[in-house]
Design an enzyme around this catalytic site. Structure first.
Site, PDB file in Angstrom:
ATOM      1  N   GLU A   1       0.866  -1.183   0.000  1.00 52.00           N
ATOM      2  CA  GLU A   1       0.000   0.000   0.000  1.00 52.00           C
ATOM      3  C   GLU A   1       0.900   1.229   0.000  1.00 52.00           C
ATOM      4  O   GLU A   1       1.900   1.275   0.717  1.00 52.00           O
ATOM      5  CB  GLU A   1      -0.876   0.023   1.258  1.00 52.00           C
ATOM      6  CG  GLU A   1      -1.754   1.266   1.326  1.00 52.00           C
ATOM      7  CD  GLU A   1      -2.464   1.429   2.669  1.00 52.00           C
ATOM      8  OE1 GLU A   1      -3.471   0.735   2.897  1.00 52.00           O
ATOM      9  OE2 GLU A   1      -2.009   2.273   3.475  1.00 52.00           O
TER      10      GLU A   1
ATOM     11  N   THR B   1      -3.940   4.800  -1.246  1.00 52.39           N
ATOM     12  CA  THR B   1      -4.891   5.326  -0.258  1.00 52.39           C
ATOM     13  C   THR B   1      -5.569   6.599  -0.778  1.00 52.39           C
ATOM     14  O   THR B   1      -5.098   7.229  -1.729  1.00 52.39           O
ATOM     15  CB  THR B   1      -4.186   5.654   1.080  1.00 52.39           C
ATOM     16  OG1 THR B   1      -3.130   6.574   0.809  1.00 52.39           O
ATOM     17  CG2 THR B   1      -3.633   4.406   1.726  1.00 52.39           C
TER      18      THR B   1
ATOM     19  N   HIS C   1      -8.321   3.249  -3.162  1.00 56.74           N
ATOM     20  CA  HIS C   1      -9.221   3.220  -2.011  1.00 56.74           C
ATOM     21  C   HIS C   1     -10.335   4.232  -2.295  1.00 56.74           C
ATOM     22  O   HIS C   1     -10.069   5.368  -2.676  1.00 56.74           O
ATOM     23  CB  HIS C   1      -8.468   3.608  -0.736  1.00 56.74           C
ATOM     24  CG  HIS C   1      -7.491   2.556  -0.313  1.00 56.74           C
ATOM     25  ND1 HIS C   1      -6.844   2.585   0.897  1.00 56.74           N
ATOM     26  CD2 HIS C   1      -7.066   1.433  -0.942  1.00 56.74           C
ATOM     27  CE1 HIS C   1      -6.052   1.517   0.997  1.00 56.74           C
ATOM     28  NE2 HIS C   1      -6.162   0.810  -0.119  1.00 56.74           N
TER      29      HIS C   1
ATOM     30  N   ARG D   1     -15.306   3.371   4.595  1.00 55.96           N
ATOM     31  CA  ARG D   1     -16.081   4.515   5.044  1.00 55.96           C
ATOM     32  C   ARG D   1     -15.212   5.768   5.101  1.00 55.96           C
ATOM     33  O   ARG D   1     -15.623   6.852   4.741  1.00 55.96           O
ATOM     34  CB  ARG D   1     -16.657   4.245   6.446  1.00 55.96           C
ATOM     35  CG  ARG D   1     -17.601   5.336   6.882  1.00 55.96           C
ATOM     36  CD  ARG D   1     -17.910   5.246   8.346  1.00 55.96           C
ATOM     37  NE  ARG D   1     -16.750   5.615   9.152  1.00 55.96           N
ATOM     38  CZ  ARG D   1     -16.725   5.614  10.464  1.00 55.96           C
ATOM     39  NH1 ARG D   1     -17.791   5.231  11.135  1.00 55.96           N
ATOM     40  NH2 ARG D   1     -15.648   5.971  11.135  1.00 55.96           N
ATOM     41  N   GLY D   2     -13.963   5.598   5.559  1.00 56.70           N
ATOM     42  CA  GLY D   2     -13.106   6.756   5.800  1.00 56.70           C
ATOM     43  C   GLY D   2     -13.287   7.231   7.235  1.00 56.70           C
ATOM     44  O   GLY D   2     -14.275   6.902   7.889  1.00 56.70           O
TER      45      GLY D   2
ATOM     46  N   ALA E   1     -19.344   1.715   4.923  1.00 59.99           N
ATOM     47  CA  ALA E   1     -18.784   0.932   3.820  1.00 59.99           C
ATOM     48  C   ALA E   1     -19.822  -0.033   3.239  1.00 59.99           C
ATOM     49  O   ALA E   1     -19.773  -0.356   2.043  1.00 59.99           O
ATOM     50  CB  ALA E   1     -17.550   0.179   4.306  1.00 59.99           C
TER      51      ALA E   1
ATOM     52  N   TYR F   1     -10.789  -5.600  11.015  1.00 56.59           N
ATOM     53  CA  TYR F   1     -10.006  -5.190  12.182  1.00 56.59           C
ATOM     54  C   TYR F   1      -9.846  -6.335  13.174  1.00 56.59           C
ATOM     55  O   TYR F   1     -10.732  -6.556  14.015  1.00 56.59           O
ATOM     56  CB  TYR F   1     -10.708  -3.999  12.870  1.00 56.59           C
ATOM     57  CG  TYR F   1     -10.928  -2.858  11.900  1.00 56.59           C
ATOM     58  CD1 TYR F   1     -10.006  -1.830  11.787  1.00 56.59           C
ATOM     59  CD2 TYR F   1     -12.046  -2.850  11.049  1.00 56.59           C
ATOM     60  CE1 TYR F   1     -10.188  -0.802  10.858  1.00 56.59           C
ATOM     61  CE2 TYR F   1     -12.228  -1.840  10.121  1.00 56.59           C
ATOM     62  CZ  TYR F   1     -11.303  -0.817  10.026  1.00 56.59           C
ATOM     63  OH  TYR F   1     -11.493   0.176   9.100  1.00 56.59           O
TER      64      TYR F   1
ATOM     65  N   LYS G   1     -21.183  -6.745   4.954  1.00 57.87           N
ATOM     66  CA  LYS G   1     -20.447  -6.250   3.774  1.00 57.87           C
ATOM     67  C   LYS G   1     -20.175  -7.415   2.810  1.00 57.87           C
ATOM     68  O   LYS G   1     -20.272  -7.265   1.596  1.00 57.87           O
ATOM     69  CB  LYS G   1     -19.117  -5.588   4.192  1.00 57.87           C
ATOM     70  CG  LYS G   1     -19.289  -4.303   4.997  1.00 57.87           C
ATOM     71  CD  LYS G   1     -17.993  -3.482   5.115  1.00 57.87           C
ATOM     72  CE  LYS G   1     -17.089  -3.890   6.242  1.00 57.87           C
ATOM     73  NZ  LYS G   1     -15.997  -2.935   6.522  1.00 57.87           N
TER      74      LYS G   1
HETATM   75  P1  FAD Z   1     -17.338   0.501   8.158  1.00 53.50           P
HETATM   76  O1  FAD Z   1     -17.263  -0.883   7.659  1.00 53.50           O
HETATM   77  O2  FAD Z   1     -18.438   1.370   7.658  1.00 53.50           O
HETATM   78  O3  FAD Z   1     -17.367   0.427   9.750  1.00 53.50           O
HETATM   79  C1  FAD Z   1     -17.188   1.608  10.546  1.00 53.50           C
HETATM   80  C2  FAD Z   1     -17.756   1.374  11.953  1.00 53.50           C
HETATM   81  O4  FAD Z   1     -19.180   1.354  11.901  1.00 53.50           O
HETATM   82  C3  FAD Z   1     -17.348   0.055  12.597  1.00 53.50           C
HETATM   83  O5  FAD Z   1     -17.251   0.269  13.974  1.00 53.50           O
HETATM   84  C4  FAD Z   1     -18.494  -0.878  12.268  1.00 53.50           C
HETATM   85  O6  FAD Z   1     -18.618  -1.894  13.251  1.00 53.50           O
HETATM   86  C5  FAD Z   1     -19.665   0.094  12.256  1.00 53.50           C
HETATM   87  N1  FAD Z   1     -20.642  -0.207  11.212  1.00 53.50           N
HETATM   88  C6  FAD Z   1     -20.434  -0.777  10.006  1.00 53.50           C
HETATM   89  N2  FAD Z   1     -21.589  -0.855   9.308  1.00 53.50           N
HETATM   90  C7  FAD Z   1     -22.537  -0.292  10.084  1.00 53.50           C
HETATM   91  C8  FAD Z   1     -23.929  -0.060   9.933  1.00 53.50           C
HETATM   92  N3  FAD Z   1     -24.589  -0.470   8.843  1.00 53.50           N
HETATM   93  N4  FAD Z   1     -24.588   0.571  10.944  1.00 53.50           N
HETATM   94  C9  FAD Z   1     -23.953   0.955  12.050  1.00 53.50           C
HETATM   95  N5  FAD Z   1     -22.624   0.747  12.255  1.00 53.50           N
HETATM   96  C10 FAD Z   1     -21.932   0.143  11.294  1.00 53.50           C
HETATM   97  N6  FAD Z   1      -9.194   5.643   5.570  1.00 53.50           N
HETATM   98  C11 FAD Z   1      -9.107   6.624   4.628  1.00 53.50           C
HETATM   99  O7  FAD Z   1      -9.615   7.737   4.856  1.00 53.50           O
HETATM  100  N7  FAD Z   1      -8.440   6.419   3.446  1.00 53.50           N
HETATM  101  C12 FAD Z   1      -7.880   5.226   3.136  1.00 53.50           C
HETATM  102  O8  FAD Z   1      -7.290   5.093   2.065  1.00 53.50           O
HETATM  103  C13 FAD Z   1      -7.969   4.165   4.087  1.00 53.50           C
HETATM  104  N8  FAD Z   1      -7.453   2.937   3.835  1.00 53.50           N
HETATM  105  C14 FAD Z   1      -7.630   1.907   4.733  1.00 53.50           C
HETATM  106  C15 FAD Z   1      -7.146   0.618   4.412  1.00 53.50           C
HETATM  107  C16 FAD Z   1      -7.304  -0.441   5.317  1.00 53.50           C
HETATM  108  C17 FAD Z   1      -6.809  -1.809   4.954  1.00 53.50           C
HETATM  109  C18 FAD Z   1      -7.931  -0.204   6.571  1.00 53.50           C
HETATM  110  C19 FAD Z   1      -8.073  -1.335   7.566  1.00 53.50           C
HETATM  111  C20 FAD Z   1      -8.395   1.060   6.893  1.00 53.50           C
HETATM  112  C21 FAD Z   1      -8.267   2.120   5.984  1.00 53.50           C
HETATM  113  N9  FAD Z   1      -8.750   3.414   6.253  1.00 53.50           N
HETATM  114  C22 FAD Z   1      -8.650   4.414   5.318  1.00 53.50           C
HETATM  115  C23 FAD Z   1      -9.353   3.705   7.563  1.00 53.50           C
HETATM  116  C24 FAD Z   1     -10.886   3.504   7.576  1.00 53.50           C
HETATM  117  O9  FAD Z   1     -11.502   4.417   6.698  1.00 53.50           O
HETATM  118  C25 FAD Z   1     -11.361   3.726   9.002  1.00 53.50           C
HETATM  119  O10 FAD Z   1     -10.908   2.694   9.834  1.00 53.50           O
HETATM  120  C26 FAD Z   1     -12.851   3.988   9.192  1.00 53.50           C
HETATM  121  O11 FAD Z   1     -13.050   4.499  10.499  1.00 53.50           O
HETATM  122  C27 FAD Z   1     -13.728   2.762   9.048  1.00 53.50           C
HETATM  123  O12 FAD Z   1     -13.790   2.348   7.743  1.00 53.50           O
HETATM  124  P2  FAD Z   1     -14.550   0.959   7.360  1.00 53.50           P
HETATM  125  O13 FAD Z   1     -14.583   0.910   5.888  1.00 53.50           O
HETATM  126  O14 FAD Z   1     -13.971  -0.155   8.111  1.00 53.50           O
HETATM  127  O15 FAD Z   1     -16.015   1.331   7.921  1.00 53.50           O
END
Ligand code: FAD
Length: 317
Positions: free
Chosen positions: A18, A49, A94, A124-125, A144, A179, A199
Protein backbone atom coordinates in the site's frame (compact mmCIF):
# COMPACT_ATOMS: atom_id res chain seq x y z
CA UNK A 1 -7.51 -9.26 -13.46
CA UNK A 2 -9.37 -9.49 -10.18
CA UNK A 3 -7.52 -9.86 -6.85
CA UNK A 4 -9.62 -12.93 -6.11
CA UNK A 5 -8.52 -14.56 -9.38
CA UNK A 6 -4.85 -13.98 -8.53
CA UNK A 7 -5.48 -15.61 -5.16
CA UNK A 8 -7.33 -18.57 -6.67
CA UNK A 9 -4.52 -19.17 -9.20
CA UNK A 10 -1.66 -18.79 -6.70
CA UNK A 11 0.30 -21.72 -5.35
CA UNK A 12 1.98 -19.70 -2.59
CA UNK A 13 1.46 -16.52 -0.56
CA UNK A 14 1.50 -13.41 -2.77
CA UNK A 15 3.15 -10.05 -2.06
CA UNK A 16 1.38 -6.67 -2.19
CA UNK A 17 1.90 -3.12 -0.96
CA UNK A 18 0.00 0.00 0.00
CA UNK A 19 1.30 3.45 -0.86
CA UNK A 20 0.15 6.98 -0.06
CA UNK A 21 -0.26 9.71 -2.70
CA UNK A 22 2.58 12.20 -2.24
CA UNK A 23 1.97 15.52 -0.51
CA UNK A 24 0.49 18.12 -2.84
CA UNK A 25 3.14 19.64 -5.08
CA UNK A 26 5.44 16.60 -5.11
CA UNK A 27 5.93 14.79 -8.41
CA UNK A 28 4.99 11.24 -9.44
CA UNK A 29 8.70 10.38 -9.14
CA UNK A 30 8.31 10.16 -5.37
CA UNK A 31 5.79 7.37 -6.00
CA UNK A 32 8.05 5.55 -8.44
CA UNK A 33 10.99 5.85 -6.03
CA UNK A 34 8.90 4.06 -3.43
CA UNK A 35 7.75 1.27 -5.75
CA UNK A 36 10.77 0.65 -8.04
CA UNK A 37 12.88 -1.10 -5.35
CA UNK A 38 10.00 -3.50 -4.57
CA UNK A 39 9.21 -4.59 -8.12
CA UNK A 40 11.68 -7.49 -7.96
CA UNK A 41 9.29 -9.16 -5.47
CA UNK A 42 6.47 -8.99 -8.03
CA UNK A 43 3.70 -7.28 -6.08
CA UNK A 44 0.40 -8.64 -7.27
CA UNK A 45 -1.30 -5.34 -6.54
CA UNK A 46 -0.52 -1.86 -5.28
CA UNK A 47 -3.13 -0.16 -3.11
CA UNK A 48 -3.30 3.63 -3.26
CA UNK A 49 -4.89 5.33 -0.26
CA UNK A 50 -7.38 8.18 -0.47
CA UNK A 51 -7.15 11.20 1.79
CA UNK A 52 -10.19 13.32 2.40
CA UNK A 53 -10.23 17.06 2.78
CA UNK A 54 -9.05 18.78 5.92
CA UNK A 55 -10.08 22.16 7.25
CA UNK A 56 -7.52 24.75 8.15
CA UNK A 57 -8.10 28.20 9.59
CA UNK A 58 -6.28 31.14 8.02
CA UNK A 59 -6.12 34.60 9.62
CA UNK A 60 -7.79 37.29 7.53
CA UNK A 61 -6.47 40.87 7.30
CA UNK A 62 -9.39 42.02 9.49
CA UNK A 63 -8.17 39.64 12.22
CA UNK A 64 -10.99 37.13 11.73
CA UNK A 65 -10.45 33.48 10.84
CA UNK A 66 -11.31 31.96 7.46
CA UNK A 67 -12.14 28.24 7.24
CA UNK A 68 -10.45 26.71 4.18
CA UNK A 69 -10.88 23.22 2.82
CA UNK A 70 -7.67 21.64 1.59
CA UNK A 71 -6.64 18.20 0.33
CA UNK A 72 -3.04 17.45 1.25
CA UNK A 73 -2.62 14.22 -0.72
CA UNK A 74 -4.71 14.41 -3.89
CA UNK A 75 -4.28 12.24 -7.00
CA UNK A 76 -5.33 8.67 -6.07
CA UNK A 77 -7.00 7.93 -9.43
CA UNK A 78 -4.25 9.46 -11.57
CA UNK A 79 -1.59 7.63 -9.53
CA UNK A 80 -3.41 4.32 -10.09
CA UNK A 81 -3.44 4.94 -13.85
CA UNK A 82 0.28 5.82 -13.80
CA UNK A 83 1.15 2.69 -11.78
CA UNK A 84 -0.78 0.38 -14.12
CA UNK A 85 0.84 1.98 -17.12
CA UNK A 86 4.40 1.83 -15.79
CA UNK A 87 4.47 -1.49 -13.93
CA UNK A 88 1.62 -3.48 -15.53
CA UNK A 89 0.37 -4.50 -12.08
CA UNK A 90 -3.10 -4.09 -10.60
CA UNK A 91 -3.53 -0.72 -8.94
CA UNK A 92 -6.26 -0.67 -6.31
CA UNK A 93 -7.68 2.74 -5.43
CA UNK A 94 -9.22 3.22 -2.01
CA UNK A 95 -12.72 4.65 -2.36
CA UNK A 96 -14.15 6.36 0.70
CA UNK A 97 -17.66 7.51 1.64
CA UNK A 98 -16.57 10.68 3.47
CA UNK A 99 -16.75 13.88 1.46
CA UNK A 100 -18.73 12.43 -1.45
CA UNK A 101 -22.38 12.19 -2.30
CA UNK A 102 -23.56 9.07 -4.13
CA UNK A 103 -23.57 10.75 -7.51
CA UNK A 104 -19.93 11.83 -7.14
CA UNK A 105 -19.07 8.29 -6.08
CA UNK A 106 -20.83 6.92 -9.14
CA UNK A 107 -18.90 9.31 -11.39
CA UNK A 108 -15.59 8.33 -9.77
CA UNK A 109 -16.37 4.64 -10.27
CA UNK A 110 -17.27 5.27 -13.93
CA UNK A 111 -13.86 6.96 -14.39
CA UNK A 112 -12.12 3.97 -12.80
CA UNK A 113 -14.05 1.57 -15.03
CA UNK A 114 -12.97 3.56 -18.12
CA UNK A 115 -9.36 3.33 -16.94
CA UNK A 116 -9.59 -0.46 -16.78
CA UNK A 117 -9.30 -0.58 -12.99
CA UNK A 118 -11.01 -3.78 -11.86
CA UNK A 119 -10.36 -3.76 -8.12
CA UNK A 120 -11.30 -1.19 -5.49
CA UNK A 121 -11.08 -1.12 -1.69
CA UNK A 122 -14.39 0.25 -0.34
CA UNK A 123 -14.07 2.16 2.94
CA UNK A 124 -16.08 4.51 5.04
CA UNK A 125 -13.11 6.76 5.80
CA UNK A 126 -12.38 8.48 9.08
CA UNK A 127 -13.96 11.63 10.44
CA UNK A 128 -12.48 14.96 9.44
CA UNK A 129 -9.70 16.06 11.80
CA UNK A 130 -11.23 17.88 14.78
CA UNK A 131 -14.70 16.40 14.19
CA UNK A 132 -15.63 13.98 16.99
CA UNK A 133 -17.50 11.54 14.74
CA UNK A 134 -17.83 10.54 11.10
CA UNK A 135 -20.42 12.57 9.23
CA UNK A 136 -21.48 11.50 5.75
CA UNK A 137 -22.47 14.01 3.10
CA UNK A 138 -26.26 14.58 3.04
CA UNK A 139 -26.64 12.33 -0.04
CA UNK A 140 -23.55 10.25 0.62
CA UNK A 141 -22.96 6.68 1.73
CA UNK A 142 -22.97 6.47 5.52
CA UNK A 143 -20.79 3.40 5.86
CA UNK A 144 -18.78 0.93 3.82
CA UNK A 145 -21.80 -1.39 3.57
CA UNK A 146 -23.76 1.26 1.66
CA UNK A 147 -20.74 1.90 -0.57
CA UNK A 148 -20.41 -1.82 -1.35
CA UNK A 149 -24.14 -1.88 -2.17
CA UNK A 150 -23.65 1.00 -4.60
CA UNK A 151 -20.70 -0.73 -6.29
CA UNK A 152 -22.57 -4.03 -6.60
CA UNK A 153 -25.60 -2.19 -7.98
CA UNK A 154 -23.37 -0.73 -10.69
CA UNK A 155 -21.98 -4.23 -11.38
CA UNK A 156 -25.62 -5.23 -11.94
CA UNK A 157 -26.20 -2.28 -14.27
CA UNK A 158 -28.13 -0.25 -11.70
CA UNK A 159 -27.04 3.38 -11.66
CA UNK A 160 -28.34 6.49 -9.91
CA UNK A 161 -28.44 8.08 -13.33
CA UNK A 162 -31.36 6.20 -14.86
CA UNK A 163 -30.10 6.89 -18.38
CA UNK A 164 -27.11 4.61 -17.76
CA UNK A 165 -29.10 1.80 -16.21
CA UNK A 166 -28.78 -1.62 -17.84
CA UNK A 167 -26.48 -1.15 -20.85
CA UNK A 168 -23.30 -0.29 -18.91
CA UNK A 169 -22.68 -2.68 -16.00
CA UNK A 170 -19.30 -2.32 -14.30
CA UNK A 171 -17.35 -5.37 -13.13
CA UNK A 172 -15.52 -4.35 -9.96
CA UNK A 173 -14.00 -6.77 -7.48
CA UNK A 174 -14.54 -4.83 -4.26
CA UNK A 175 -12.54 -5.42 -1.09
CA UNK A 176 -13.24 -4.04 2.38
CA UNK A 177 -11.36 -3.28 5.59
CA UNK A 178 -11.45 -5.46 8.70
CA UNK A 179 -10.01 -5.19 12.18
CA UNK A 180 -8.53 -8.17 14.07
CA UNK A 181 -8.39 -5.96 17.19
CA UNK A 182 -11.87 -4.45 16.52
CA UNK A 183 -12.72 -1.12 14.92
CA UNK A 184 -12.42 1.59 17.57
CA UNK A 185 -16.09 2.59 17.31
CA UNK A 186 -17.51 -0.93 17.57
CA UNK A 187 -18.86 -1.80 21.02
CA UNK A 188 -17.43 -5.32 20.76
CA UNK A 189 -15.83 -7.68 18.25
CA UNK A 190 -19.08 -9.57 17.59
CA UNK A 191 -20.86 -6.38 16.55
CA UNK A 192 -17.93 -5.46 14.29
CA UNK A 193 -17.93 -8.94 12.73
CA UNK A 194 -21.69 -8.77 12.13
CA UNK A 195 -21.11 -5.64 10.05
CA UNK A 196 -18.22 -7.31 8.23
CA UNK A 197 -20.55 -10.22 7.43
CA UNK A 198 -23.11 -7.77 6.05
CA UNK A 199 -20.45 -6.25 3.77
CA UNK A 200 -19.56 -9.75 2.54
CA UNK A 201 -23.21 -10.72 2.05
CA UNK A 202 -23.64 -7.51 0.04
CA UNK A 203 -20.84 -8.55 -2.32
CA UNK A 204 -17.40 -7.74 -0.86
CA UNK A 205 -14.96 -10.26 -2.32
CA UNK A 206 -11.97 -9.95 0.00
CA UNK A 207 -10.90 -8.10 3.13
CA UNK A 208 -7.64 -6.45 4.15
CA UNK A 209 -6.84 -6.20 7.85
CA UNK A 210 -5.75 -3.25 9.86
CA UNK A 211 -2.08 -3.62 10.83
CA UNK A 212 -1.37 -5.92 13.79
CA UNK A 213 1.83 -6.92 15.57
CA UNK A 214 0.62 -10.12 17.21
CA UNK A 215 -0.19 -12.89 14.75
CA UNK A 216 -2.37 -14.71 17.27
CA UNK A 217 -4.86 -11.82 16.95
CA UNK A 218 -5.08 -12.43 13.20
CA UNK A 219 -5.45 -16.20 13.57
CA UNK A 220 -8.21 -15.82 16.20
CA UNK A 221 -9.97 -13.24 14.05
CA UNK A 222 -9.93 -15.44 10.95
CA UNK A 223 -11.23 -18.39 13.01
CA UNK A 224 -14.13 -16.22 14.28
CA UNK A 225 -14.88 -15.03 10.74
CA UNK A 226 -15.02 -18.62 9.48
CA UNK A 227 -17.34 -19.61 12.37
CA UNK A 228 -19.69 -16.81 11.30
CA UNK A 229 -19.64 -17.93 7.67
CA UNK A 230 -17.36 -15.13 6.43
CA UNK A 231 -15.47 -17.13 3.84
CA UNK A 232 -13.69 -14.52 1.70
CA UNK A 233 -9.87 -14.22 1.65
CA UNK A 234 -8.66 -12.18 4.64
CA UNK A 235 -5.40 -10.50 3.69
CA UNK A 236 -3.13 -9.60 6.61
CA UNK A 237 -1.73 -6.06 6.53
CA UNK A 238 1.68 -5.54 8.16
CA UNK A 239 3.72 -2.50 9.01
CA UNK A 240 7.25 -2.59 10.40
CA UNK A 241 7.86 -0.24 13.32
CA UNK A 242 10.49 2.30 12.37
CA UNK A 243 10.57 4.90 15.15
CA UNK A 244 10.24 4.98 18.93
CA UNK A 245 7.45 7.55 18.64
CA UNK A 246 5.25 4.98 16.89
CA UNK A 247 4.96 3.06 20.17
CA UNK A 248 2.43 5.65 21.31
CA UNK A 249 1.19 6.97 17.95
CA UNK A 250 0.12 3.67 16.31
CA UNK A 251 -2.07 2.42 19.20
CA UNK A 252 -3.72 5.85 19.37
CA UNK A 253 -4.41 6.20 15.63
CA UNK A 254 -5.22 2.59 14.77
CA UNK A 255 -6.59 1.24 18.07
CA UNK A 256 -4.12 -1.66 18.14
CA UNK A 257 -1.87 -3.20 20.79
CA UNK A 258 1.87 -3.55 20.55
CA UNK A 259 3.08 -6.75 22.25
CA UNK A 260 5.16 -6.25 25.38
CA UNK A 261 8.17 -8.08 23.95
CA UNK A 262 8.28 -5.71 20.97
CA UNK A 263 7.62 -2.52 22.96
CA UNK A 264 10.26 -3.48 25.58
CA UNK A 265 12.85 -4.03 22.86
CA UNK A 266 11.98 -0.71 21.21
CA UNK A 267 12.09 1.17 24.53
CA UNK A 268 15.61 -0.16 25.14
CA UNK A 269 16.86 0.73 21.63
CA UNK A 270 19.56 3.41 21.54
CA UNK A 271 18.09 5.31 18.57
CA UNK A 272 15.64 5.05 15.67
CA UNK A 273 18.22 3.22 13.55
CA UNK A 274 18.16 0.43 16.13
CA UNK A 275 14.35 0.63 16.31
CA UNK A 276 14.13 0.15 12.55
CA UNK A 277 16.23 -3.01 12.79
CA UNK A 278 14.01 -4.36 15.58
CA UNK A 279 10.87 -3.48 13.59
CA UNK A 280 12.19 -5.22 10.48
CA UNK A 281 13.12 -8.38 12.38
CA UNK A 282 9.70 -8.47 14.04
CA UNK A 283 7.93 -8.06 10.69
CA UNK A 284 10.07 -10.83 9.16
CA UNK A 285 9.10 -13.12 12.04
CA UNK A 286 5.41 -12.25 11.60
CA UNK A 287 5.59 -12.65 7.81
CA UNK A 288 7.29 -16.05 7.95
CA UNK A 289 4.73 -17.40 10.39
CA UNK A 290 1.82 -16.05 8.34
CA UNK A 291 3.29 -17.43 5.12
CA UNK A 292 3.71 -20.81 6.75
CA UNK A 293 0.03 -20.63 7.69
CA UNK A 294 -0.65 -20.13 3.97
CA UNK A 295 -2.25 -16.69 4.10
CA UNK A 296 -3.33 -15.65 0.60
CA UNK A 297 -1.30 -12.43 0.40
CA UNK A 298 1.09 -10.53 2.67
CA UNK A 299 0.21 -6.86 2.33
CA UNK A 300 2.71 -4.23 3.53
CA UNK A 301 1.89 -0.68 4.55
CA UNK A 302 4.96 1.02 3.10
CA UNK A 303 3.85 4.61 3.81
CA UNK A 304 5.99 5.54 0.81
CA UNK A 305 9.17 4.13 2.41
CA UNK A 306 10.36 1.07 0.53
CA UNK A 307 13.58 0.41 2.45
CA UNK A 308 12.20 -1.64 5.36
CA UNK A 309 9.71 -3.53 3.17
CA UNK A 310 12.52 -4.43 0.76
CA UNK A 311 14.59 -6.00 3.53
CA UNK A 312 11.54 -7.91 4.81
CA UNK A 313 10.46 -9.10 1.35
CA UNK A 314 14.00 -10.29 0.53
CA UNK A 315 13.84 -12.59 3.58
CA UNK A 316 10.31 -13.83 3.01
CA UNK A 317 9.66 -14.09 -0.76
P1 FAD B 1 -17.34 0.50 8.16
O1 FAD B 1 -17.26 -0.88 7.66
O2 FAD B 1 -18.44 1.37 7.66
O3 FAD B 1 -17.37 0.43 9.75
C1 FAD B 1 -17.19 1.61 10.55
C2 FAD B 1 -17.76 1.37 11.95
O4 FAD B 1 -19.18 1.35 11.90
C3 FAD B 1 -17.35 0.05 12.60
O5 FAD B 1 -17.25 0.27 13.97
C4 FAD B 1 -18.49 -0.88 12.27
O6 FAD B 1 -18.62 -1.89 13.25
C5 FAD B 1 -19.67 0.09 12.26
N1 FAD B 1 -20.64 -0.21 11.21
C6 FAD B 1 -20.43 -0.78 10.01
N2 FAD B 1 -21.59 -0.85 9.31
C7 FAD B 1 -22.54 -0.29 10.08
C8 FAD B 1 -23.93 -0.06 9.93
N3 FAD B 1 -24.59 -0.47 8.84
N4 FAD B 1 -24.59 0.57 10.94
C9 FAD B 1 -23.95 0.95 12.05
N5 FAD B 1 -22.62 0.75 12.26
C10 FAD B 1 -21.93 0.14 11.29
N6 FAD B 1 -9.19 5.64 5.57
C11 FAD B 1 -9.11 6.62 4.63
O7 FAD B 1 -9.61 7.74 4.86
N7 FAD B 1 -8.44 6.42 3.45
C12 FAD B 1 -7.88 5.23 3.14
O8 FAD B 1 -7.29 5.09 2.07
C13 FAD B 1 -7.97 4.17 4.09
N8 FAD B 1 -7.45 2.94 3.84
C14 FAD B 1 -7.63 1.91 4.73
C15 FAD B 1 -7.15 0.62 4.41
C16 FAD B 1 -7.30 -0.44 5.32
C17 FAD B 1 -6.81 -1.81 4.95
C18 FAD B 1 -7.93 -0.20 6.57
C19 FAD B 1 -8.07 -1.33 7.57
C20 FAD B 1 -8.40 1.06 6.89
C21 FAD B 1 -8.27 2.12 5.98
N9 FAD B 1 -8.75 3.41 6.25
C22 FAD B 1 -8.65 4.41 5.32
C23 FAD B 1 -9.35 3.71 7.56
C24 FAD B 1 -10.89 3.50 7.58
O9 FAD B 1 -11.50 4.42 6.70
C25 FAD B 1 -11.36 3.73 9.00
O10 FAD B 1 -10.91 2.69 9.83
C26 FAD B 1 -12.85 3.99 9.19
O11 FAD B 1 -13.05 4.50 10.50
C27 FAD B 1 -13.73 2.76 9.05
O12 FAD B 1 -13.79 2.35 7.74
P2 FAD B 1 -14.55 0.96 7.36
O13 FAD B 1 -14.58 0.91 5.89
O14 FAD B 1 -13.97 -0.16 8.11
O15 FAD B 1 -16.02 1.33 7.92
Amino acid sequence: MKITQYIENATDTLFSIEILPPLKGKSIDSIYNGIDPLMEFKPVFVDVTYHREEYIYRKRTDGGLEKISTRKRPGTVAICAAIMNRYKVEAVPHIICGGFNKEETENALIDLHFLGIENVLALRGDSIKNEPQFNAEPDGNKNALELIQQIINMNNGIYMDQELTNPFPTDFCAGVACYPEKHFEAPNITSDLNFLKRKVDAGAKYAVTQMFFDNSKYFEFVAKCREMGIDIPIIPGLKPLTTKKQLSILPKIFAIDIPEELSNAVEKAADDKAVKQIGIEWAIMQSKELKQAKVPVLHYYTMGQSEATKVIASQVF
